[in-house]
Design an enzyme around this catalytic site. Structure first.
Site, PDB file in Angstrom:
ATOM      1  N   TYR A 241       2.246  -5.083   0.753  1.00 12.05           N
ATOM      2  CA  TYR A 241       3.167  -4.776   1.848  1.00 12.05           C
ATOM      3  C   TYR A 241       3.475  -3.274   1.897  1.00 12.05           C
ATOM      4  CZ  TYR A 241       4.224  -9.812   2.198  1.00 12.05           C
ATOM      5  OH  TYR A 241       4.145 -11.169   2.350  1.00 12.05           O
ATOM      6  N   SER A 242       3.169  -2.681   3.029  1.00 16.50           N
ATOM      7  CA  SER A 242       3.435  -1.255   3.263  1.00 16.50           C
ATOM      8  C   SER A 242       2.932  -0.397   2.108  1.00 16.50           C
ATOM      9  CB  SER A 242       4.926  -1.009   3.505  1.00 16.50           C
ATOM     10  OG  SER A 242       5.341  -1.656   4.689  1.00 16.50           O
TER      11      SER A 242
END
Length: 379
Positions: free
Chosen positions: A104-105
């Protein structure tokens, strides 16, 4: 000379007392916040254990895909300050369960979550899960040993409560993956194991391999499940129930499509989230019949559409749906959904328009190798 020494000693003691006072104040404020969290649980007072473990979780989980540096994966993620605000509010409401992933990110989701939790609450008062798969080596022994270290470092903790494999790995022997995960449990780096989005026969093979080799089995399934996508009701969910595996579905509101009258909104996420579009837009025409019934029932009960959708999930046996809140009001709505009750007739009414859907979430072997090719995961 003695007078100078005494003066220096007094100055040192004054600074020490000042520092002690400051640290004491910080400790007091941190403990006061922890106590306020305990006092404000209200509807979230209930903690239930993840199956086969002593890990107690709230009936809602905060998904951290909404946190992280914008542009690394999504354009709509929250910066560090806003992420902390959401996390703080969730804690105040009594939510103790937070889920993220190494992908994630580009890791900044784990970083933001870890910093906020470390600042706001003692480590043993929260449950943290993260995931591994979309990384070089996928679920090989080498990859798992490497990725857990990165995850722990970014989260600023020396252990994870739950480590979840993000998908099924067609390239690595099942026994190798399960042994590598078991080694993390033995080493105290992970308390329990979970799986996400796979076919039932794959999950069964992994559970059987764990038991046959005296490895740690999975205790939790994070699968794609909501009123617009119910394909796992055919095999995976019954298998989890038979295996005594906790269900924590992701995308409980179908990326907002179960939370508003219109299929799409003018929000940045709605306009730019290509993943959500791939998951739901192909079935828009048929699924709108379901969202219309959700809206109708919400108006009848004077609650929000999201509260109807969440109440349905709890009625179906989900223990801790993951909500990706980027505003505090969405957390409040989710917490208040705990007081919404659906009758057997209302559940049947919501479910009636459903038709079979293409598989979304679990990877076919062809889809797996295409993902590997596009992402270079076998490096």
């Amino acid at each position: 000379m003695q007078a100078l020494k005494n003066q220096a000693r007094r100055a040192f003691l004054e600074k020490s007392l000042c520092l002690t006072s400051t640290l004491g104040t910080f400790s007091f404020l941190r403990n006061a916040f922890a106590n306020s969290v305990a006092e404000k649980k209200s509807a979230l007072d209930s903690r239930t254990p993840i199956a086969q473990t002593g890990i107690l979780i709230s009936p809602l989980c905060i998904g951290a895909m909404s946190f992280g540096k914008a542009g690394t994966t999504h354009e709509w993620t929250l910066d560090e300050k806003e992420s902390e605000r959401i996390i703080h509010h969730a804690l105040e409401k009594g939510i103790n369960f937070f889920d993220t992933a190494n992908v994630y990110s580009q890791g900044t989701s784990e970083e933001y979550l870890g910093k906020a939790l470390k600042k706001l609450v003692p480590r043993d008062q929260v449950v943290i899960s993260s995931k591994v798969f979309f990384n070089p080596g996928i679920l090989s022994k080498t990859a798992i040993a490497r990725e857990i270290e990165g995850t722990l470092k970014r989260l600023g903790t020396d252990y994870l409560d739950i480590y979840i494999i993000h998908r099924f790995d067609y390239s690595t022997p099942i026994e190798e993956t399960m042994e590598a995960l078991h080694a993390l449990v033995k080493a105290g780096k992970v308390r329990a194991l979970g799986a996400s989005a796979m076919f039932s026969h794959q999950f069964k093979k992994m559970q059987d391999a764990a038991r046959a080799n005296h490895f740690t089995p999975f205790s939790l399934m994070q699968n794609h499940y909501n009123l617009l996508y119910r394909e796992d009701e055919k095999e995976l969910i019954p298998l989890c129930q038979a295996e005594n595996v906790t269900l924590m579905p992701y995308s409980p509101l179908a990326s907002g499509r179960l939370a508003r009258p219109n299929w799409k909104s003018d929000s940045l996420r709605s306009q730019t989230d290509r993943s959500a579009a791939r998951k739901y837009d192909k079935m828009e025409e048929k699924d709108k019949l379901i969202t219309q019934r959700v809206q109708e029932l919400a108006q009848k009960k004077e609650v929000t559409m999201s509260q109807i959708a969440l109440s349905w999930l709890w009625a179906k046996g989900a223990q801790s749906p993951i909500i990706g809140a980027n505003k505090t009001k969405y957390i409040d709505e989710a917490v208040n959904a705990l007081s919404v009750q659906l009758s057997t007739e209302e559940i049947a009414y919501l479910e009636a328009p459903y038709v079979p859907h293409p598989i979304v979430g679990a990877l076919t072997e062809e889809g797996f190798w295409q993902t590997v090719k596009n992402s270079g995961l076998l490096k």
